[in-house]
Design a protein around this motif. Structure first.
Motif, PDB file in Angstrom:
ATOM      1  N   THR A 171      51.938 -98.008 -14.800  1.00 35.93           N
ATOM      2  CA  THR A 171      50.387 -97.955 -14.848  1.00 35.93           C
ATOM      3  C   THR A 171      49.981 -98.160 -13.287  1.00 35.93           C
ATOM      4  O   THR A 171      50.846 -98.609 -12.449  1.00 35.93           O
ATOM      5  N   THR A 173      46.933 -96.460 -10.310  1.00 32.89           N
ATOM      6  CA  THR A 173      45.485 -95.796  -9.871  1.00 32.89           C
ATOM      7  C   THR A 173      45.979 -94.712  -8.801  1.00 32.89           C
ATOM      8  O   THR A 173      46.625 -94.813  -7.719  1.00 32.89           O
ATOM      9  N   SER A 174      45.383 -93.391  -8.884  1.00 28.55           N
ATOM     10  CA  SER A 174      45.363 -92.221  -8.113  1.00 28.55           C
ATOM     11  C   SER A 174      43.928 -92.016  -7.589  1.00 28.55           C
ATOM     12  O   SER A 174      42.913 -92.023  -8.371  1.00 28.55           O
ATOM     13  N   GLU A 175      43.811 -91.341  -6.512  1.00 28.84           N
ATOM     14  CA  GLU A 175      42.477 -90.897  -5.861  1.00 28.84           C
ATOM     15  C   GLU A 175      41.993 -89.768  -6.893  1.00 28.84           C
ATOM     16  O   GLU A 175      40.982 -89.641  -7.239  1.00 28.84           O
ATOM     17  N   GLY A 178      42.197 -91.083 -10.977  1.00 30.08           N
ATOM     18  CA  GLY A 178      41.850 -92.372 -11.320  1.00 30.08           C
ATOM     19  C   GLY A 178      43.070 -93.453 -11.991  1.00 30.08           C
ATOM     20  O   GLY A 178      44.144 -93.098 -11.598  1.00 30.08           O
ATOM     21  N   SER A 179      42.381 -94.393 -12.615  1.00 32.88           N
ATOM     22  CA  SER A 179      43.581 -95.210 -13.532  1.00 32.88           C
ATOM     23  C   SER A 179      44.417 -94.493 -14.324  1.00 32.88           C
ATOM     24  O   SER A 179      43.736 -93.471 -15.141  1.00 32.88           O
ATOM     25  N   GLY A 194      45.394 -90.004 -17.603  1.00 30.51           N
ATOM     26  CA  GLY A 194      44.545 -90.580 -16.252  1.00 30.51           C
ATOM     27  C   GLY A 194      43.158 -90.384 -16.634  1.00 30.51           C
ATOM     28  O   GLY A 194      42.646 -89.975 -17.829  1.00 30.51           O
ATOM     29  N   GLN A 195      42.220 -90.509 -15.704  1.00 28.17           N
ATOM     30  CA  GLN A 195      40.724 -90.894 -15.769  1.00 28.17           C
ATOM     31  C   GLN A 195      40.320 -92.011 -16.494  1.00 28.17           C
ATOM     32  O   GLN A 195      39.628 -91.978 -17.700  1.00 28.17           O
ATOM     33  N   LYS A 197      39.891 -96.253 -17.736  1.00 31.87           N
ATOM     34  CA  LYS A 197      39.371 -97.559 -17.345  1.00 31.87           C
ATOM     35  C   LYS A 197      39.950 -98.904 -18.224  1.00 31.87           C
ATOM     36  O   LYS A 197      40.306 -98.470 -19.241  1.00 31.87           O
ATOM     37  N   SER A 217      36.835 -93.604 -18.245  1.00 30.80           N
ATOM     38  CA  SER A 217      35.967 -93.804 -17.450  1.00 30.80           C
ATOM     39  C   SER A 217      35.169 -92.724 -16.694  1.00 30.80           C
ATOM     40  O   SER A 217      35.158 -91.494 -17.254  1.00 30.80           O
ATOM     41  N   THR A 220      36.596 -89.058 -11.600  1.00 33.77           N
ATOM     42  CA  THR A 220      36.671 -89.136 -10.019  1.00 33.77           C
ATOM     43  C   THR A 220      36.102 -88.058  -9.322  1.00 33.77           C
ATOM     44  O   THR A 220      35.354 -87.117  -9.934  1.00 33.77           O
TER      45      THR A 220
END
Length: 248
Positions: A171, A173-175, A178-179, A194-195, A197, A217, A220
């Motif tokens: 698990t 987080t990526s720019e 996201g998470s 991804g993406q 929350k 979420s 990004t």
């Protein structure tokens, strides 16, 4: 005259003998009465029981004691059962405590193959298709590039589900996405969602298909134009595959 004296002497002797006889009878009767009276009196001394009876009673007590001692472990073993009978829910509580701390009770068998299928992590339209053999247009970036996964339209706070039985590899987080959560499906197949929350998946735990990983979420900055979405990527031995080829 002499005869009269002799006669009187004989009469007195007879009387004396008679009196003595009566006295003897009375005395004998008194002795018998006294003895009977003594027999009725309580013996002031404690009579000791038969020694053989005492030894026999001691042996019986020792046997009874040994029997009780032998029963104690059995009684203790039965005690929880009796408590469970009085409280039917207690058995369930004990069972729950016994299973606590295990990874999903038992490790799932992960055997994903080329013929296996994946469930959708969320239901929605595909905003950006998988494309590794040619470039596609990314509206937010305003450029064309390859896409190793799917960008699936969704709504914020929608639950994201595991697409198959899996173990959580990572698990983070990526720019860009996201998470995210990386899942091991077995046989060198992995999935990345991804993406996210409020990620509920924990590294190392096993998940069944349909179990919630987290929630959708806000996108990004790399997907602001595309809108709210879930990034979904499938790989085998590190090489990206088109998830649509495996999805139900």
């Amino acid at each position: 005259m002499k005869e009269k004296v002799n006669q009187m002497f004989k009469d007195k002797l007879f009387l004396v003998m008679l009196v003595l006889g009566l006295l003897t009878i009375v005395a004998a009767a008194g002795v018998v009465t006294v003895q009977r009276g003594k027999g009725a009196e309580e013996n002031p001394y404690l009579e000791m029981p038969n020694p053989e009876l005492i030894a026999q009673e001691e042996d019986e007590l020792q046997v009874a004691g040994a029997s009780d001692a032998a029963k104690k472990p059995e009684d203790e073993a039965k005690a929880p059962v009796q408590v469970a009978e009085n409280n039917p829910n207690q058995g369930n509580d004990l069972a729950a405590e016994a299973g606590a701390g295990k990874d999903a009770a038992q490790a799932l068998v992960l055997d994903f193959a080329d013929t296996s299928t994946l469930a959708w992590p969320v239901r929605g339209n595909v905003l950006l298709d998988y494309s590794m053999d040619q470039t596609i247009y990314f509206p937010t970036l305003d450029q064309y590039k390859c896409n190793p996964g799917l960008v699936i339209q969704s709504e914020v706070s929608t639950p994201v589900e595991a697409p198959a039985n899996a173990r959580v590899l990572e698990t983070g987080t990526s720019e860009e996405i996201g998470s995210f959560v990386v899942l091991d499906l077995g046989n060198d197949y992995t999935v990345t969602c991804g993406q996210l929350k409020e990620v509920t998946a924990v590294q190392g735990e096993y998940l069944t298909a349909g179990q919630v990983l987290g929630y959708v979420s806000e996108p990004t900055k790399y997907y602001s134009v595309e809108g709210v979405n879930v990034y979904f990527e499938l790989r085998h031995q590190g090489e990206a595959l088109d998830p649509l080829d495996y999805m139900e």
